[in-house]
Design an enzyme around this catalytic site. Sequence first.
Site, mmCIF file in Angstrom:
data_model
loop_
_atom_site.group_PDB
_atom_site.id
_atom_site.type_symbol
_atom_site.label_atom_id
_atom_site.label_comp_id
_atom_site.label_asym_id
_atom_site.label_seq_id
_atom_site.Cartn_x
_atom_site.Cartn_y
_atom_site.Cartn_z
ATOM 1 N NE ARG A 1 21.476 -10.295 -29.603
ATOM 2 C CZ ARG A 1 22.721 -10.701 -29.853
ATOM 3 N NH1 ARG A 1 22.916 -11.868 -30.434
ATOM 4 N NH2 ARG A 1 23.754 -9.974 -29.517
ATOM 5 C CD GLU B 1 32.135 -3.467 -16.699
ATOM 6 O OE1 GLU B 1 30.914 -3.545 -16.468
ATOM 7 O OE2 GLU B 1 32.652 -3.859 -17.756
ATOM 8 N NE ARG C 1 30.613 -13.516 -35.348
ATOM 9 C CZ ARG C 1 29.810 -12.745 -34.627
ATOM 10 N NH1 ARG C 1 29.410 -11.572 -35.111
ATOM 11 N NH2 ARG C 1 29.412 -13.116 -33.427
ATOM 12 C CB VAL D 1 26.339 -14.304 -34.808
ATOM 13 C CG1 VAL D 1 27.093 -14.693 -36.076
ATOM 14 C CG2 VAL D 1 25.643 -12.960 -34.977
ATOM 15 C CG HIS E 1 33.648 -12.589 -25.114
ATOM 16 N ND1 HIS E 1 32.952 -11.403 -25.070
ATOM 17 C CD2 HIS E 1 32.710 -13.552 -25.320
ATOM 18 C CE1 HIS E 1 31.656 -11.643 -25.232
ATOM 19 N NE2 HIS E 1 31.486 -12.937 -25.387
ATOM 20 N N GLY F 1 29.505 -3.498 -29.538
ATOM 21 C CA GLY F 1 30.879 -3.005 -29.411
ATOM 22 C C GLY F 1 30.976 -1.482 -29.371
ATOM 23 C CE LYS G 1 25.993 -3.490 -22.940
ATOM 24 N NZ LYS G 1 27.357 -3.485 -23.439
HETATM 25 P P1 ADP Z 1 28.502 -4.940 -26.457
HETATM 26 O O1 ADP Z 1 27.122 -5.007 -25.962
HETATM 27 O O2 ADP Z 1 28.795 -3.674 -27.188
HETATM 28 O O3 ADP Z 1 28.927 -6.179 -27.203
HETATM 29 P P2 ADP Z 1 30.005 -5.899 -24.125
HETATM 30 O O4 ADP Z 1 29.810 -5.393 -22.756
HETATM 31 O O5 ADP Z 1 29.492 -7.257 -24.439
HETATM 32 O O6 ADP Z 1 29.436 -4.819 -25.169
HETATM 33 O O7 ADP Z 1 31.546 -5.875 -24.458
HETATM 34 C C1 ADP Z 1 32.040 -6.160 -25.755
HETATM 35 C C2 ADP Z 1 33.539 -6.399 -25.699
HETATM 36 O O8 ADP Z 1 34.203 -5.248 -25.131
HETATM 37 C C3 ADP Z 1 33.952 -7.554 -24.815
HETATM 38 O O9 ADP Z 1 33.884 -8.795 -25.469
HETATM 39 C C4 ADP Z 1 35.387 -7.151 -24.477
HETATM 40 O O10 ADP Z 1 36.221 -7.420 -25.576
HETATM 41 C C5 ADP Z 1 35.307 -5.660 -24.323
HETATM 42 N N1 ADP Z 1 35.052 -5.270 -22.899
HETATM 43 C C6 ADP Z 1 33.849 -5.044 -22.309
HETATM 44 N N2 ADP Z 1 33.986 -4.755 -20.988
HETATM 45 C C7 ADP Z 1 35.307 -4.798 -20.730
HETATM 46 C C8 ADP Z 1 36.118 -4.595 -19.530
HETATM 47 N N3 ADP Z 1 35.584 -4.282 -18.349
HETATM 48 N N4 ADP Z 1 37.471 -4.727 -19.662
HETATM 49 C C9 ADP Z 1 38.049 -5.033 -20.851
HETATM 50 N N5 ADP Z 1 37.351 -5.228 -21.976
HETATM 51 C C10 ADP Z 1 36.004 -5.120 -21.942
#
Ligand code: ADP
Length: 447
Positions: free
Chosen positions: A291, A200, A337, A294, A208, A165, A116
Amino acid sequence: MFEKVLIANRGEIALRLHRACREMGIKTVAVHSTADSDAMHVRLADESVCIGPPPAMDSYLNMPAILAAAEITGAEGIHPGYGFLSENADFAHIVTEHGYTFIGPTEQHIRTMGDKIEAKKMVRDLGIPVVPGSDGEVTDPEEAVALAEDIGYPLLIKAASGGGGRGMKLVRQASEFADALAAARRESKAAFNDDAVYIERYLEQPRHIEIQVIGDGTGKVVHLGERDCSLQRNNQKVLEEAPSPALNDAVRQKIGQTVVDALSQIKYTSLGTVEFLYEDGEFYFIEMNTRLQVEHPVTEAITGIDLVREQIRIAAGAPLSFSQEDISFHGHAIECRINAEHPTTFVPSPGQVGDFHAPGGLGVRVDSGLYAGYRIPPNYDSLIAKLVVHGTTRNDCLMRLSRALEEFVIGGIDVNIPLHADVIQQQSFIDGDYHIHWLEEFLGHHK
Ligand code: ADP
């Protein structure tokens, strides 16, 4: 084109891949653990090979067993689906090394986007807006504290190798930061064998929103619009829709074009999803998934494009069969889902399915390997079906979804159908007025 493709996955997505292959005249090889001998896709595939015992480590993640299955059956392409080995760059490498085609992006793109920190750097350099945060890994606690002050609280400490998550820690104030950083590094090392973490800014109420793309490796990349996946629990998606109720056409085209411009520079190949948080009219990149997702069927519903077919065609060396001008969006689609879990306690509920009746009718699609009498093994993810509904407008779609959920019968186990039925009746959901914490707040009030 391939004559035979090996499907290195299970459940609804294995069936989805089988269906695409069948319609393309491609023979299929199912690989399965001993827990999945009776799975629908195993029954439907032209050939099947048992690759190990129930634990995924010994079967669906067992690369030598999967390659052996490809060798015995003479499969030419290997499709990893989602989860399992789909974003494993080493697997893509080994598959290619052994003379098979990995149906997905290049090893290099999987590797970069899978880290990441690297991914964030790369896309930022390509012109994609990212969440404000550290430039890279944070190690030194003192420097990190100073940086955290600059970014501002609340903030998130995220694992470079996190996913699904997991691997995120929320820090609300400076006094908690040092301990949280140490804990995050320790936990990341334990979970992902990598202690690299970054920080971050934490966005309080974003949506999202993710952009689906497809490229053919020549620099031609097309976007297929967005999916709104703001309905989440524990950072995992529960319901997805396209288009997003929060975007208008101008905003959609602008972010789509930004993503296309970025990914054409790296000649992105295959399907990919660029995930953003969207707040106050601004997009902030969080990660890219290299990829099939879902939730891809909502995009298929509004574009009329079979994403898996295109992905297979591209892997076989064909150019993209359409250009950006050919893409238009029709109506509205929502995916629920359906999980084998209790609708309020979320306790997983594997076991034998009793009665089974899937809804149907115009605009209703069910992707599921379930049938009456099927025994859901306890070893895997609880996703057992996806209900995807398409309507002319969002309102038509909601009415249709409500009636499809009413028709759905899955006996013998707990399923989260009542949760979906409840959510789609809520006024904020009907108004499209929700963010990534909305579902958890809603569940909290219901307790
Ligand atoms: P993963 O790879 O575990 O899915 P992501 O980076 O895609 O991780 O983040 C998954 C979820 O976590 C996002 O859809 C959001 O709900 C929350 N999230 C991630 N980064 C942030 C952020 N900077 N601020 C608030 N929520 C976040």
